[in-house]
Design an enzyme around this catalytic site. Structure first.
Site, PDB file in Angstrom:
ATOM      1  CD  GLN A   1      76.316  34.166  -8.300  1.00 44.52           C
ATOM      2  OE1 GLN A   1      75.455  35.020  -8.113  1.00 44.52           O
ATOM      3  NE2 GLN A   1      76.008  32.908  -8.566  1.00 44.52           N
TER       4      GLN A   1
ATOM      5  CE  LYS B   1      73.671  32.791 -11.547  1.00 43.08           C
ATOM      6  NZ  LYS B   1      73.154  31.572 -10.857  1.00 43.08           N
TER       7      LYS B   1
ATOM      8  CG  ASP C   1      76.291  29.514 -16.734  1.00 39.02           C
ATOM      9  OD1 ASP C   1      75.604  30.558 -16.723  1.00 39.02           O
ATOM     10  OD2 ASP C   1      77.208  29.290 -15.940  1.00 39.02           O
TER      11      ASP C   1
HETATM   12  O1  MRU Z   1      75.478  30.077 -10.440  1.00 39.13           O
HETATM   13  P1  MRU Z   1      76.803  30.382 -11.004  1.00 39.13           P
HETATM   14  O2  MRU Z   1      77.614  31.302 -10.178  1.00 39.13           O
HETATM   15  O3  MRU Z   1      77.529  29.164 -11.428  1.00 39.13           O
HETATM   16  O4  MRU Z   1      76.398  31.189 -12.277  1.00 39.13           O
HETATM   17  C1  MRU Z   1      77.077  31.099 -13.397  1.00 39.13           C
HETATM   18  C2  MRU Z   1      77.698  32.353 -13.670  1.00 39.13           C
HETATM   19  O5  MRU Z   1      78.619  32.739 -13.013  1.00 39.13           O
HETATM   20  C3  MRU Z   1      77.171  33.157 -14.724  1.00 39.13           C
HETATM   21  O6  MRU Z   1      76.061  32.698 -15.312  1.00 39.13           O
HETATM   22  C4  MRU Z   1      78.240  33.619 -15.640  1.00 39.13           C
HETATM   23  O7  MRU Z   1      77.835  34.831 -16.107  1.00 39.13           O
HETATM   24  C5  MRU Z   1      78.509  32.689 -16.789  1.00 39.13           C
HETATM   25  S1  MRU Z   1      79.755  31.540 -16.473  1.00 39.13           S
HETATM   26  C6  MRU Z   1      81.104  32.265 -17.203  1.00 39.13           C
END
Ligand code: MRU
Length: 370
Positions: free
Chosen positions: A204, A256, A245
């Protein structure tokens, strides 16, 4: 934010057709595609299969999904709750999802069933608008922090920020959390450079954060996830900002996978590690993030295959692992509060502690005196 000169949110209602429209993030950075979601099952699939992702974007999409649920349920509470459950089940770690669905259920509980469709659309728009406003304010508060760090550097030297994954505008409705202060600082003329962790296994960072920063003209460099510690040791990182998250009311941060290692490296090198989040990402029930935050275990295919652009301009997927070797793929980790220098929220910056968070959010009912 703008894409090819046009302003976009990541998710919005197409009132005319009664559908939800999203930027389908699976195709970025290779192509920019809008997807139309016409029923709750399609919204659930879009969240589960990561057409949309990121805390605020998942929450807002679920908010709009509840609009479709309200219309689909035909006034039946039982049907409404079944559809709500199908949305909540899609991504267990992200707080914003359950928060948005719960908010819609509360709103609808007080509305006549023949008005659910209209009421749920208004609430979905409110959730999305709030997300935009909260991220904008995170940008303002974070800007003050970045300005103070930039002022402590020799004149003309860029402020070097490291970020992990994508907590940019794609991860919210607009602006982003971790990137909101970065965009604000860039617009304010503060020289800034961002180290972008590629963020295996889905990349990502390399795919989404890099695309966003390029679109805004922010100088940045994509690095392998494992490069962060080295860059910190060499004095090439002034601060780290990530998103989250889910953050407990005590300040433990789920983000992440790999975020914890960045926080450890930052701690070892006396580099401040900040986390940016709107209040919709706080988990007001959970005290111990390491023990109690559910961590999604995702398909080993994310590790075993990688997608990219061929010389011929086609998007293709190739296998990269030893055939038959087992894989494990926890999608998130938890950084303990003690490693977090501060939380950048829509109400200001606070210590990552129960007292610090309660100081900014007294209505949470958590203790300010700890
Ligand atoms: O697996 P994902 O793409 O849903 O991962 C979440 C994220 O994009 C990250 O953890 C992010 O840094 C936090 S959400 C604003």
């Amino acid at each position: 934010m703008r894409v090819d000169g046009s302003a976009y949110r990541t998710v919005w209602a197409d009132r005319g057709s009664g559908a939800v429209r999203i930027i389908d993030q699976r195709h970025l950075p290779f192509s920019f595609e809008i997807e139309t979601l016409r029923d709750v099952a399609s919204v659930a699939a879009a969240i589960r299969d990561m057409h949309v992702r990121g805390a605020g974007c998942i929450g807002a999409t679920a908010g709009y999904g509840m609009w479709l649920a309200a219309c689909e349920s035909g006034g039946s509470q039982e049907a409404l709750h079944r559809l709500a459950d199908s949305l909540v089940a899609t991504r267990p770690t992200a707080t914003n999802l359950a928060w948005a669905v719960g908010r819609q259920l509360t709103r609808l509980a007080g509305a006549p069933a023949d008005d659910w469709c209209r009421v749920a659309l208004a609430e979905a728009e409110a959730i999305a608008d709030e997300d935009v406003e909260w991220c904008r304010r995170i940008g303002e508060h974070g800007l003050r922090l970045l300005r103070s760090v930039a002022d402590s550097k020799p004149p003309g030297e860029p402020l070097n920020i490291l970020t992990h994954c994508n907590a940019g505008w794609l991860a919210f409705v607009d602006h982003g959390s971790a990137t909101a202060p970065i965009y604000a600082a860039h617009r304010a003329g503060i020289p800034i450079h961002v180290w972008v962790d590629e963020t295996r296994p889905r990349n990502q960072g390399a795919r989404l954060t890099a695309w966003e920063l390029a679109g805004e003209g922010v100088p940045h460099t994509v690095v392998a996830d494992n490069a962060g510690g080295h860059l910190m040791q060499r004095g090439m990182v002034d601060l780290v900002i990530t998103g989250t998250d889910r953050t407990t009311y005590t300040g433990d941060v789920a983000n992440k996978i790999g975020t914890y290692l960045k926080a450890l490296a930052a701690h070892d090198n006396a580099i401040p590690f900040y986390v940016a989040l709107p209040s919709s990402t706080f988990d007001w029930q959970t005290a111990d993030g390491i023990a109690d935050i559910p961590i999604e275990e995702r398909s080993g295919d994310e590790l075993g295959f990688v997608e990219g652009l061929t010389d011929g301009g086609m998007v293709a997927e190739v296998a990269i692992n030893n055939p038959g070797s087992p894989t494990a793929n926890p999608a998130f980790d938890v950084t303990p509060a003690r490693l977090v220098a501060g939380l950048i929220t829509e109400r200001g910056i606070c210590p990552a502690s129960e007292a610090g968070i309660a100081g900014l959010f007294p209505e949470s009912g958590k203790s300010e005196s700890h």
